[in-house]
Design a protein around this motif. Structure first.
Motif, short mmCIF file in Angstrom:
data_model
loop_
_atom_site.label_atom_id
_atom_site.label_comp_id
_atom_site.label_asym_id
_atom_site.label_seq_id
_atom_site.Cartn_x
_atom_site.Cartn_y
_atom_site.Cartn_z
N HIS A 126 0.66 -0.93 0.00
CA HIS A 126 -0.47 -0.10 0.03
C HIS A 126 0.40 1.05 -0.32
O HIS A 126 1.85 1.32 0.55
CB HIS A 126 -0.75 -0.42 1.18
CG HIS A 126 -1.65 1.11 1.76
ND1 HIS A 126 -1.47 2.02 1.58
CD2 HIS A 126 -3.21 1.41 0.91
CE1 HIS A 126 -3.34 3.12 1.54
NE2 HIS A 126 -3.29 2.25 0.96
N GLU A 180 -4.35 2.39 -7.53
CA GLU A 180 -4.31 3.36 -6.13
C GLU A 180 -3.48 4.28 -6.22
O GLU A 180 -2.42 4.90 -5.30
CB GLU A 180 -4.60 3.03 -5.08
CG GLU A 180 -5.26 2.11 -4.34
CD GLU A 180 -5.48 1.63 -2.73
OE1 GLU A 180 -6.59 1.72 -2.45
OE2 GLU A 180 -4.32 2.08 -1.59
N GLY A 218 -8.17 8.88 0.50
CA GLY A 218 -7.99 9.75 1.38
C GLY A 218 -8.20 11.14 1.19
O GLY A 218 -8.50 11.64 2.31
N SER A 249 -10.40 7.46 -2.42
CA SER A 249 -12.52 7.76 -2.14
C SER A 249 -13.37 6.91 -3.01
O SER A 249 -14.11 7.83 -3.65
CB SER A 249 -11.64 9.52 -3.13
OG SER A 249 -10.59 10.53 -2.27
P1 PGA Z 1 -10.19 5.77 0.72
O1 PGA Z 1 -9.03 4.79 1.01
O2 PGA Z 1 -10.88 5.24 -0.08
O3 PGA Z 1 -9.93 6.55 2.34
O4 PGA Z 1 -9.04 6.81 -0.23
C1 PGA Z 1 -8.16 4.08 0.06
C2 PGA Z 1 -6.98 3.49 0.42
O5 PGA Z 1 -6.28 3.72 0.53
O6 PGA Z 1 -7.33 1.55 0.30
#
Ligand code: PGA
Length: 254
Positions: A95, A167, A173, A213
């Motif tokens: 991640h 991602e 976030g 998000s």
């Molecule tokens: P988020 O995070 O949905 O809060 O943007 C996704 C992630 O980091 O896996």
């Protein structure tokens, strides 16, 4: 047809004492959506509670990291054997928060992902560019490098235990989501690169999640894209109703 897969990434949220209620809430709210794989990747300390709460439901337990060694002097780390023993099925690897704050590199991602897959677990390997990399026109270069280095040595058979999560770091976030077209473009690149690594047939079968998000309001348009096979969900996975809303969108996606 690839079965959609929606995975929650609880990150460092949700205490052991809160785990059963959230898992049971998700299971209850999603019990009609049998055409979607549903996963909750929890902090390590929540795993026993998550495994117990998942039993008898369609929700599958996952972890957020794993070490590559089988055992030994690695204070603070958790082995794949421990995760298997605890009843985990999925493990998030690489991640962007681990890359950014915990010195994770493409090389350690490769070691961890390989160990997870060899242990019979499914690795959810994360890739994604930062905003600076996108602005510099380096999306393709970064994604291809993360894929080739991070998945080095994996075979077509190993790919059966592999999920990729795209991602974009700038979307995590932040409330800022990649447009469906932006995401699809990178997902197609990921599948093409995967084809070069493990063969086109194996690559066609691998699920590629979007993360960053994703929420009930934008999930349907993202999941309608040809190469978007699911989501890795942070914030919206911490409440049963919002997580279930995304799973409903996945269940309805063609
Ligand atoms: P988020 O995070 O949905 O809060 O943007 C996704 C992630 O980091 O896996």
């Amino acid at each position: 047809m690839r079965k959609k897969i929606i995975a929650g990434n609880w990150k460092m949220n949700i205490k052991p004492s809160e785990t059963a209620a959230l898992v049971k809430g998700i299971a209850e709210a999603t019990k009609d959506f049998t055409n979607v794989d549903i996963v909750c990747c929890t902090p390590a300390i929540d795993i026993p509670a998550a495994v117990a709460a998942c039993a008898g439901t369609a929700v599958q337990p996952g972890a957020e990291n794993a070490h590559w060694e089988a055992s030994g002097a690695y204070t603070g780390e958790i082995s794949t054997g421990m995760l298997v023993d605890a009843g985990v099925k999925y493990v998030i690897i690489g991640h962007s928060e681990r890359r950014q704050y915990f010195a994770e590199t493409d090389e350690t991602v490769n070691k961890r992902a390989t160990a997870v897959i060899k242990a019979g677990l499914t690795a959810i390997v994360c890739v994604g560019e930062t905003l600076a990399e996108r602005d510099a026109g380096k999306v393709e270069e970064v994604i291809v490098r993360q894929m080739k280095e991070g998945l080095k040595g994996l075979s077509a058979a190993d790919a059966a235990n592999l999920v990729i999560a795209y991602e974009p770091v700038w979307a995590i976030g932040t409330g800022r989501t990649a447009t469906p077209e932006q995401a699809q473009e990178v997902h197609a690149l990921i599948r093409k690169t995967l084809g070069e690594l493990v063969g086109v047939d194996a690559a066609e079968a691998v699920r590629i999640q979007y993360g960053g998000s994703m929420k009930p309001g934008n999930a349907a348009e993202l999941l309608a894209q040809k190469d978007i096979d699911g989501g890795l969900i942070g914030g919206a996975a911490l409440k049963a109703d919002s997580f279930a809303g995304i799973i409903a969108a996945a269940a309805a996606a063609k």
